[in-house]
Write an enzyme that holds these catalytic residues in place. Sequence first.
Site, PDB file in Angstrom:
ATOM      1  N   LYS A 139       0.838  -1.200   0.000  1.00 58.65           N
ATOM      2  CA  LYS A 139       0.000   0.000   0.000  1.00 58.65           C
ATOM      3  C   LYS A 139       0.881   1.262   0.000  1.00 58.65           C
ATOM      4  O   LYS A 139       0.693   2.169  -0.822  1.00 58.65           O
ATOM      5  CB  LYS A 139      -0.916   0.001   1.223  1.00 58.65           C
ATOM      6  CG  LYS A 139      -1.858   1.182   1.259  1.00 58.65           C
ATOM      7  CD  LYS A 139      -2.594   1.285   2.563  1.00 58.65           C
ATOM      8  CE  LYS A 139      -2.616   2.723   2.987  1.00 58.65           C
ATOM      9  NZ  LYS A 139      -2.652   2.932   4.414  1.00 58.65           N
ATOM     10  N   ASP A 158      -6.733   1.167   0.777  1.00 56.50           N
ATOM     11  CA  ASP A 158      -6.842   1.566   2.180  1.00 56.50           C
ATOM     12  C   ASP A 158      -8.249   1.196   2.653  1.00 56.50           C
ATOM     13  O   ASP A 158      -8.983   0.493   1.947  1.00 56.50           O
ATOM     14  CB  ASP A 158      -6.531   3.068   2.336  1.00 56.50           C
ATOM     15  CG  ASP A 158      -7.712   3.932   1.899  1.00 56.50           C
ATOM     16  OD1 ASP A 158      -8.572   3.437   1.124  1.00 56.50           O
ATOM     17  OD2 ASP A 158      -7.794   5.089   2.327  1.00 56.50           O
TER      18      ASP A 158
END
Length: 228
Positions: A139, A158
């Site tokens: 991420k 997210d």
Amino acid sequence: MPTKTSAPPRRRLARETEAERRARVRRISARLEKAYPDAACALYHQSALELLVATILSAQSTDARVNMVTPALFAKYRTAEDFARADPRVLEQEIHSTGFFRSKTRSITRMAQALLERHGGQVPDTMDELVQLPGVGRKTANVVLGCWFKKNEGVVVDTHVQRIATLLGLTTERDPVKIERDLMALVPREKWTWFSNALIQHGRRVCIARRPKCEICVINRYCPSSRV
Ligand code: SF4
């Protein structure tokens, strides 16, 4: 008010072919593009290093909270060497309000030390090299690659992206890596970074956790979870 073309019934969604789902994603993208044409990373940063540090700080926190801390932090720590040599007790205090300050301090100092040892103090621009850095997962790497280096190597997953992708019926996975894989298969590569930033903005403004504003949502007609 419900209309004939409002939310696709879940029954139909279950039978949705890959091609139909791609077409639905194209329509969702087109709507989101009008609503969030310039969707971008909201973390304050002026370099790849600053974005990397800010993204590490944003874990279990909010961008707004991180943005309160980082201007002063980045004025003090300007290079990877500065972060690598930081006094952990001082850095912990400086980032305290973002939460998990001890583990974040460890991640930042070790990541900075690895930058010095392996990359001459510079932030690398490949997924392989980024995810080898302490405290950096896919991420974080996707944020840096997409928002700073302008490379669409993946989709940032997210909590907003995870929630909305599930509500839209674009994935049934719970693991962020598998969700990312599903989204990468549905969204054209050149839109990966923008698409995740648009979903994040949509999650903050409209598709808010536990109280989505479906009545004003620009993609409600393509959403099987719409309440209108
Ligand atoms: S706000 Fe409602 S209609 Fe829009 S994406 Fe979220 S759940 Fe679907």
